[in-house]
Design an enzyme around this catalytic site. Structure first.
Site, PDB file in Angstrom:
ATOM      1  NE  ARG A 143      -4.164  -1.904   1.740  1.00 53.71           N
ATOM      2  CZ  ARG A 143      -4.168  -2.991   2.497  1.00 53.71           C
ATOM      3  NH1 ARG A 143      -3.298  -3.120   3.471  1.00 53.71           N
ATOM      4  NH2 ARG A 143      -5.036  -3.948   2.281  1.00 53.71           N
ATOM      5  CE  LYS A 170      -0.800  13.051 -15.336  1.00 49.43           C
ATOM      6  NZ  LYS A 170      -1.000  13.288 -16.772  1.00 49.43           N
ATOM      7  CD  GLU A 229       7.056  15.647 -23.051  1.00 46.61           C
ATOM      8  OE1 GLU A 229       6.345  16.661 -22.981  1.00 46.61           O
ATOM      9  OE2 GLU A 229       6.598  14.491 -23.194  1.00 46.61           O
ATOM     10  CE  LYS A 239       4.849  17.212 -15.256  1.00 42.44           C
ATOM     11  NZ  LYS A 239       5.095  15.884 -15.750  1.00 42.44           N
ATOM     12  CD  GLU A 262      -4.003  15.202 -16.823  1.00 42.17           C
ATOM     13  OE1 GLU A 262      -2.788  15.087 -16.597  1.00 42.17           O
ATOM     14  OE2 GLU A 262      -4.597  14.599 -17.723  1.00 42.17           O
ATOM     15  NE  ARG A 291      -0.087  16.695 -14.077  1.00 41.31           N
ATOM     16  CZ  ARG A 291       0.580  15.969 -13.205  1.00 41.31           C
ATOM     17  NH1 ARG A 291       0.212  15.933 -11.962  1.00 41.31           N
ATOM     18  NH2 ARG A 291       1.631  15.274 -13.593  1.00 41.31           N
ATOM     19  CG  ASN A 334      -2.175  15.613 -21.264  1.00 37.95           C
ATOM     20  OD1 ASN A 334      -1.299  14.783 -21.073  1.00 37.95           O
ATOM     21  ND2 ASN A 334      -3.106  15.875 -20.372  1.00 37.95           N
ATOM     22  CG  HIS A 366       1.628  14.395 -24.514  1.00 38.97           C
ATOM     23  ND1 HIS A 366       2.263  15.601 -24.698  1.00 38.97           N
ATOM     24  CD2 HIS A 366       2.476  13.653 -23.770  1.00 38.97           C
ATOM     25  CE1 HIS A 366       3.424  15.589 -24.081  1.00 38.97           C
ATOM     26  NE2 HIS A 366       3.591  14.413 -23.511  1.00 38.97           N
ATOM     27  CG  HIS A 376       0.386   9.373 -25.304  1.00 39.47           C
ATOM     28  ND1 HIS A 376      -0.315   9.819 -24.214  1.00 39.47           N
ATOM     29  CD2 HIS A 376       1.681   9.341 -24.924  1.00 39.47           C
ATOM     30  CE1 HIS A 376       0.513  10.052 -23.216  1.00 39.47           C
ATOM     31  NE2 HIS A 376       1.734   9.777 -23.623  1.00 39.47           N
ATOM     32  CG  HIS A 378       7.035  10.261 -24.371  1.00 38.72           C
ATOM     33  ND1 HIS A 378       5.733   9.847 -24.327  1.00 38.72           N
ATOM     34  CD2 HIS A 378       7.059  11.483 -23.778  1.00 38.72           C
ATOM     35  CE1 HIS A 378       4.991  10.770 -23.734  1.00 38.72           C
ATOM     36  NE2 HIS A 378       5.782  11.771 -23.387  1.00 38.72           N
TER      37      HIS A 378
END
Ligand SMILES: NC(=O)c1ccc[n+]([C@@H]2O[C@H](COP(=O)([O-])OP(=O)(O)OC[C@H]3O[C@@H](n4cnc5c(N)ncnc54)[C@H](O)[C@@H]3O)[C@@H](O)[C@H]2O)c1
Length: 353
Positions: A117, A139, A181, A219, A229, A233, A237, A240, A244, A259
């Site tokens: 956990r 993230k 980025e 960022k 997000e 936020r 993206n 992206h 992606h 990426h």
């Protein structure tokens, strides 16, 4: 040593050589705990020695090595790490150091955030992409069934240490990868940064530590305002949604796209969509197009339907609609913009023959 000013909302981030940072103090807090260092094959060879020989507390750390590459950011590899942690008796009061690029920090963060956990982890990004993006913002994630970041958590590391000294061994292609980025951060939030970055011809030689740090701070500023997000936020993206899809499309082919490379092409196409939607001027688009084309080779498949199918899985979609970001001039970004298949097809058409 620099500590960014948004640390009230986010976990501490320290900038500068690890040996000058409060890394030693952090290790001292874990003097009675087990410590594991997660690396991939390359950071094992190029970055690990500095940690192990430079910090006595790490001399006996458990080193866990992943195979390098995005195709290994998957559950099967997580199982192996969890098994190793279990066999070595790791518990909730122990520590994982993620030493690597975005694959190591994303996977390491995910592994640590659910093991028993959750136990503490620290990011030490070693790639440019990791420094300006992946290791910042809490993230974690792994890919599933060919889709990017299908499983993941929001979990801030205990701390992040950004030491640009690690970049010395980073291959040129990886500089270009991370640079995308950084360009994105400029395009969505900082016109002046875009102006200076878009003059760079040789990234490795010309990119300054100040520019890297500015990208990282952009960022952090955005994430501090919207950590999970819900709204703002999403501007991170930009590039992206299409990026992606391109990255997933080419993942298991002979010509995989990194990426950043995929995001660079995605930014070009999403900037073109911004022109079509009248939120970006043609002159601004031309400066983006010229620079992206001179820095990144365009690789776009003649399979618009296939890309569109991949975009259906995007996490930003809502009400069954594909949502993207559009530039509202260079330095500003709109999120949650609806994209139709017709508009997508139209924007892609000139780029596929
Ligand atoms: N969590 C987030 O917010 C976030 C944001 C952006 C990207 N990402 C993720 O990050 C990943 C991409 O990150 P990446 O580009 O760093 O990939 P990566 O971790 O695969 O690193 C790229 C390559 O560089 C090598 N490398 C790293 N540091 C090195 C060094 N100092 N010297 C020599 N080689 C080195 C790696 O071994 C690898 O081969 C993707 O999975 C992407 O989804 C996450």
């Amino acid at each position: 040593m620099h500590t960014a000013s948004f640390s009230e909302q986010l976990s501490p981030l320290e900038w500068g050589p690890l040996s000058n940072a409060r890394f030693l103090d952090l290790l001292a807090q874990f003097s009675n705990s087990k410590i594991a260092i997660l690396v991939d094959e390359n950071t094992h060879d190029y970055c690990l020695e500095y940690l192990i020989t430079g910090f006595e507390a790490l001399a006996n750390a458990e080193v866990i090595m992943l195979p390098a590459g995005e195709e290994n950011k998957v559950l099967e590899v997580c199982f192996q790490v969890w098994e190793t942690l279990t066999e070595a008796g790791f518990g909730r009061h122990d520590l994982l150091l993620n030493l690597g690029g975005g694959v190591v920090t994303d996977l390491g963060g995910f592994v640590a955030s659910v093991y028993k956990r959750g136990f503490s982890f620290v990011h030490i990004p070693t790639s440019l992409l990791g420094m300006v993006d992946a290791a910042v913002g809490g993230k974690t994630g792994i890919d599933l069934a060919g889709f990017k970041n299908q499983l993941g958590t929001f979990q801030e590391p205990l701390a992040t240490f950004v030491d640009t000294g690690f970049l010395q061994t980073l291959p040129d292609a990886e500089w270009r990868n991370g640079f995308a980025e950084l360009l994105k951060h400029a395009l969505i939030a900082d016109t002046a940064l875009w102006t200076t970055l878009s003059k760079i011809k040789d990234i490795r030689q010309e990119l300054t530590a100040g520019q890297i740090q500015r990208g990282l701070d952009i960022k952090r500023e955005i994430v501090a305002q919207d950590p999970t997000e819900r709204g703002l936020r999403k501007v991170l993206n930009f590039g992206h949604t299409i990026g992606h899809a391109l990255e997933s499309y080419y993942l298991h082919t002979e010509t995989p796209l990194s990426h950043g490379h995929a995001v660079a092409i995605g930014m070009l196409l999403e900037a073109q969509l911004s022109v079509e939607q009248s939120t970006l001027s043609k002159t601004e688009f031309q400066s983006i197009e010229k620079y992206i084309k001179q820095t990144y080779q365009l690789q776009i498949p003649n399979n618009t339907e296939g890309l569109w199918a991949l975009m259906q899985q995007d996490k930003k979609n809502a009400n069954g609609e594909v949502r993207i970001c559009l530039l509202a001039g260079i330095g500003n970004c709109l999120f949650d913009q609806k994209l139709t298949f017709e508009d997508f097809k139209h924007v892609l058409a000139p780029y596929i023959s």
